[in-house]
Design a protein around this motif. Structure first.
Motif, mmCIF file in Angstrom:
data_model
loop_
_atom_site.group_PDB
_atom_site.id
_atom_site.type_symbol
_atom_site.label_atom_id
_atom_site.label_comp_id
_atom_site.label_asym_id
_atom_site.label_seq_id
_atom_site.Cartn_x
_atom_site.Cartn_y
_atom_site.Cartn_z
ATOM 1 N N GLY A 50 25.306 -24.255 9.316
ATOM 2 C CA GLY A 50 25.984 -22.964 9.278
ATOM 3 C C GLY A 50 25.103 -21.814 8.853
ATOM 4 N N LEU A 51 23.790 -22.077 8.711
ATOM 5 C CA LEU A 51 22.877 -21.041 8.243
ATOM 6 C C LEU A 51 22.506 -20.063 9.351
ATOM 7 N N VAL A 52 22.544 -20.507 10.593
ATOM 8 C CA VAL A 52 22.381 -19.613 11.732
ATOM 9 C C VAL A 52 23.485 -19.932 12.734
ATOM 10 N N GLU A 53 23.698 -19.023 13.669
ATOM 11 C CA GLU A 53 24.689 -19.264 14.701
ATOM 12 C C GLU A 53 24.214 -18.679 16.024
ATOM 13 N N PHE A 54 24.752 -19.209 17.109
ATOM 14 C CA PHE A 54 24.327 -18.818 18.445
ATOM 15 C C PHE A 54 25.455 -18.100 19.165
ATOM 16 N N ASP A 55 25.162 -16.900 19.656
ATOM 17 C CA ASP A 55 26.117 -16.120 20.429
ATOM 18 C C ASP A 55 25.961 -16.530 21.893
ATOM 19 N N GLN A 56 26.893 -17.329 22.376
ATOM 20 C CA GLN A 56 26.808 -17.874 23.728
ATOM 21 C C GLN A 56 26.829 -16.776 24.784
ATOM 22 N N ALA A 57 27.643 -15.762 24.575
ATOM 23 C CA ALA A 57 27.793 -14.696 25.567
ATOM 24 C C ALA A 57 26.509 -13.888 25.736
ATOM 25 N N GLN A 58 25.865 -13.555 24.606
ATOM 26 C CA GLN A 58 24.660 -12.731 24.649
ATOM 27 C C GLN A 58 23.376 -13.551 24.604
ATOM 28 N N GLN A 59 23.531 -14.877 24.384
ATOM 29 C CA GLN A 59 22.369 -15.762 24.295
ATOM 30 C C GLN A 59 21.420 -15.339 23.166
ATOM 31 N N LEU A 60 22.013 -14.994 22.032
ATOM 32 C CA LEU A 60 21.229 -14.529 20.885
ATOM 33 C C LEU A 60 21.486 -15.400 19.663
ATOM 34 N N TRP A 61 20.436 -15.607 18.883
ATOM 35 C CA TRP A 61 20.533 -16.312 17.606
ATOM 36 C C TRP A 61 20.593 -15.291 16.479
ATOM 37 N N GLN A 62 21.401 -15.592 15.451
ATOM 38 C CA GLN A 62 21.510 -14.694 14.307
ATOM 39 C C GLN A 62 21.904 -15.489 13.057
ATOM 40 N N ILE A 63 21.819 -14.814 11.930
ATOM 41 C CA ILE A 63 22.162 -15.450 10.653
ATOM 42 C C ILE A 63 23.629 -15.867 10.648
ATOM 43 N N GLY A 64 23.914 -17.053 10.070
ATOM 44 C CA GLY A 64 25.265 -17.578 10.041
ATOM 45 C C GLY A 64 25.974 -17.351 8.717
ATOM 46 N N PRO A 65 27.258 -17.664 8.656
ATOM 47 C CA PRO A 65 28.064 -17.400 7.458
ATOM 48 C C PRO A 65 27.613 -18.174 6.224
ATOM 49 N N ALA A 66 27.026 -19.353 6.408
ATOM 50 C CA ALA A 66 26.587 -20.138 5.247
ATOM 51 C C ALA A 66 25.478 -19.426 4.488
ATOM 52 N N ALA A 67 24.716 -18.577 5.195
ATOM 53 C CA ALA A 67 23.653 -17.818 4.524
ATOM 54 C C ALA A 67 24.254 -16.867 3.497
ATOM 55 N N PHE A 68 25.379 -16.246 3.863
ATOM 56 C CA PHE A 68 26.052 -15.349 2.927
ATOM 57 C C PHE A 68 26.601 -16.127 1.737
ATOM 58 N N ILE A 69 27.156 -17.298 2.006
ATOM 59 C CA ILE A 69 27.717 -18.124 0.923
ATOM 60 C C ILE A 69 26.635 -18.489 -0.083
ATOM 61 N N VAL A 70 25.467 -18.888 0.420
ATOM 62 C CA VAL A 70 24.356 -19.229 -0.469
ATOM 63 C C VAL A 70 23.922 -18.002 -1.261
ATOM 64 N N GLY A 71 23.834 -16.848 -0.576
ATOM 65 C CA GLY A 71 23.451 -15.627 -1.265
ATOM 66 C C GLY A 71 24.456 -15.230 -2.331
ATOM 67 N N ALA A 72 25.727 -15.412 -2.023
ATOM 68 C CA ALA A 72 26.777 -15.082 -2.991
ATOM 69 C C ALA A 72 26.681 -15.981 -4.222
ATOM 70 N N ARG A 73 26.293 -17.233 -4.015
ATOM 71 C CA ARG A 73 26.127 -18.146 -5.145
ATOM 72 C C ARG A 73 24.979 -17.703 -6.035
ATOM 73 N N PHE A 74 23.921 -17.159 -5.407
ATOM 74 C CA PHE A 74 22.806 -16.629 -6.192
ATOM 75 C C PHE A 74 23.282 -15.475 -7.066
ATOM 76 N N LEU A 75 24.086 -14.581 -6.468
ATOM 77 C CA LEU A 75 24.570 -13.441 -7.229
ATOM 78 C C LEU A 75 25.479 -13.869 -8.372
ATOM 79 N N ARG A 76 26.225 -14.955 -8.165
ATOM 80 C CA ARG A 76 27.118 -15.437 -9.228
ATOM 81 C C ARG A 76 26.362 -16.158 -10.339
ATOM 82 N N ARG A 77 25.096 -16.460 -10.087
ATOM 83 C CA ARG A 77 24.306 -17.149 -11.103
ATOM 84 C C ARG A 77 24.146 -16.280 -12.349
ATOM 85 N N THR A 78 24.186 -15.011 -12.156
ATOM 86 C CA THR A 78 24.075 -14.087 -13.270
ATOM 87 C C THR A 78 25.321 -13.216 -13.321
ATOM 88 N N SER A 79 25.610 -12.688 -14.471
ATOM 89 C CA SER A 79 26.779 -11.828 -14.608
ATOM 90 C C SER A 79 26.453 -10.382 -14.252
#
Length: 280
Positions: free
Chosen positions: A76-105
């Motif tokens: 889930g770290l990247v995802e593929f847009d079938q219509a445009q044939q493009l690769w981009q960052i996936g939703p799991a990347a945001f989840i991991v980043g959000a966990r980093f932000l929660r590491r500190t108050s």
């Protein structure tokens, strides 16, 4: 004997890495993983890229890149847009980043401070931290005005051409500050960018003396930013808070009053983190 052995092992100190593996030589690097992370990081700078374009940009074969992308896609770290044939960052990347932000108050405690600062000043309020020779924006509360500054979480900006960046430089350890100034690529973005080391250092001296820094159209023409430092309970600068907006609203005659609001907000967040605000 077995029971004593189990008891002895349970008392051993937990380790985060194998004994005697403190070096950073190639023996500790998994090359395939390192290559995959390089692809992932490069993809994060794109809004969407085709496999062939990515191959050209990174100098890797399409077959190798596809295996990497497919593997990252399964997580889930990247995802593929079938219509445009493009690769981009996936939703799991945001989840991991959000966990980093929660590491500190820091981010959590900053939200009400940023919101109050935006409501008081009417301008976009930002929170940023140092990441190498750049500012990483980790939180923002946007103004309600139609024309606004926009630094979404995850955005990067050079230290020398950013209000928060200059606040971080001005209040950090002098040796570290000098090292960053010397090593950084001080790119010129506008006619107002402080590219010369001596010029930048003088500006930082003034910023430290008054308690806040100013980005006066140094990254983007027509935009001004005012920033102040945030400290932890060790007295170390850990972040910067700023307000930013068009020069038509963040005008020269409003700098003083806006700076007072920004310094107050930075002091409030410092206190919330158990630190002591800078005295000026």
């Amino acid at each position: 004997m077995a029971e004593r052995g189990i008891e002895k092992n349970s008392e051993r100190k937990a380790r985060g890495r194998p004994r005697a593996w403190d070096d950073k030589t190639s023996q500790n690097t998994i090359k395939s993983l390192d290559r995959a992370m390089a692809v992932f990081e490069h993809l994060s700078t794109q809004s969407g890229v085709s496999l062939s374009a990515l191959s050209e940009q990174m100098g890797e074969s399409t077959a190798t890149l596809y295996r990497i992308l497919f593997t990252l896609e399964t997580r889930g770290l990247v995802e593929f847009d079938q219509a445009q044939q493009l690769w981009q960052i996936g939703p799991a990347a945001f989840i991991v980043g959000a966990r980093f932000l929660r590491r500190t108050s820091l981010v959590e405690r900053a939200r009400p401070v940023l919101r109050a600062l935006m409501e008081e000043t009417g301008e976009t309020a930002n929170l940023g931290i140092q990441k190498s020779d750049q500012v990483l924006f980790v939180s923002q509360v946007e103004t309600h005005a139609n024309i606004r500054a926009f630094f979404p979480p995850g955005s990067l900006s050079p230290l020398h051409a950013s209000g928060i960046g200059k606040a971080l430089l001005a209040f950090m350890d002098q040796e570290q500050c000098d090292r960053l100034i010397v090593s950084a690529d001080r790119q010129r973005f506008t006619e107002h960018t402080l590219c010369e080391a001596d010029q930048l250092k003088e500006d930082l001296v003034q910023a430290k003396a008054r308690g806040y820094s100013i980005d006066g159209e140094e990254k983007n023409l027509g935009m001004r930013c005012i920033a102040a430092p945030v400290f932890n309970h060790y007295g170390e600068i850990v972040a910067g808070i700023s307000v930013s907006g068009p020069t038509s609203r963040v005008s020269v005659d409003k700098i003083s009053s806006l700076a007072t609001s920004v310094m107050t907000a930075a002091g409030n967040l410092t206190t919330a983190l158990g630190g002591e605000p800078a005295a000026h």
